[in-house]
Design an enzyme around this catalytic site. Structure first.
Site, PDB file in Angstrom:
ATOM      1  N   LYS A   1     106.876  83.807 -61.947  1.00  0.00           N
ATOM      2  CA  LYS A   1     107.801  82.744 -62.350  1.00  0.00           C
ATOM      3  C   LYS A   1     109.105  83.335 -62.874  1.00  0.00           C
ATOM      4  CE  LYS A   1     107.845  80.722 -66.300  1.00  0.00           C
ATOM      5  NZ  LYS A   1     107.521  79.965 -67.536  1.00  0.00           N
TER       6      LYS A   1
ATOM      7  N   ASP B   1     107.409  76.160 -63.297  1.00  0.00           N
ATOM      8  CA  ASP B   1     106.987  76.101 -64.694  1.00  0.00           C
ATOM      9  C   ASP B   1     106.105  74.870 -64.889  1.00  0.00           C
ATOM     10  OD1 ASP B   1     108.756  73.981 -64.582  1.00  0.00           O
ATOM     11  OD2 ASP B   1     109.886  74.566 -66.371  1.00  0.00           O
TER      12      ASP B   1
END
Length: 234
Positions: A129, A147
């Site tokens: 991420k 997220d």
């Protein structure tokens, strides 16, 4: 918390319609983290894990003023980094990772933030991420960082259902038009942060209401009927 499952996945035309609606509602969307360059962006994103952007910005103002580059951050030391970031979650582990990250940048990358995924993910505290955020924001790549907000939207709306963040990421890449993929990262995060919220999604002001497949959207709209309700229901 269980995320409601969409009635069905969106089609590609529906996905384009949904993303276009978010774009038109927030054309200047960008990261809410404060940063000046790829290095400060990388550190800010590492610090943002399980912390709000607002709380991170409060601590990085002083941290980056004192240590704006990897060499200065190393001179500050792990204890010095920790002293700046004590108000955010997991600050001890984050201070350790930022210190090691800076050492690795200097030892292996000449102090520069690498622009390839493998090198980014090899840095302490950097996962997929975080690497996607840096590739997207700092280097202009069409990378999709998933997220908690984007994971929720992908499943709730049917934009990209998936059991894992990687499944949602792959679904978004497959459904969102390539020319919209890079800015879609920001449109989706901000939409999840301020409209499609975890506990109380505000469907009555969602620009992507029509193609959304959230099974409870009509009931939530009826609780707060806007003046333009007929347009939303079309």
């Amino acid at each position: 918390m269980t995320i409601p499952t969409a009635r069905r996945p969106m089609t590609k035309p529906e996905a384009r319609r949904f993303i276009t609606a978010l774009a038109e509602a927030n054309p200047d969307a960008r990261s809410e983290l404060d940063f000046a360059n790829p290095f400060t962006l990388l550190v800010a994103v590492v610090l943002s894990a399980q912390a709000t952007d607002k709380s991170v910005n409060k601590v990085t103002a002083g941290l980056f003023a004192e240590a704006p580059d990897p060499a200065a951050m190393l001179r500050l030391g792990e204890a010095g980094i920790a002293a700046h970031i004590r108000t955010i979650g997991l600050w001890r582990a984050k201070a350790h990772n930022v210190f090691l990250l800076c050492r690795q940048l200097l030892d292996h990358h000449g102090g520069d933030v690498p622009s390839d995924r493998a090198s980014l993910e090899a840095l302490p505290g950097v996962g997929r991420k975080t690497a996607n955020v840096v590739l997207n924001v700092a280097f202009g790549e069409s990378a999709m960082a998933v997220d908690t907000h984007i994971f929720r939207i992908g499943n709730r709306t049917g934009l990209a259902p998936g059991r894992t963040t990687r499944e949602v990421e792959d679904g978004l890449v497959a459904r969102i038009p390539p020319d919209m993929l890079r800015p879609a990262h920001h449109w989706l995060i901000l939409h999840g942060r301020y409209v499609c919220k975890a506990r109380a999604p505000e469907c009555w002001r969602c620009p992507g209401y029509a193609p959304c497949q959230f099974p409870e959207k009509r009931a939530r709209l009826m609780l707060h009927p806007p003046a333009s309700q007929n347009a939303l229901l079309s």
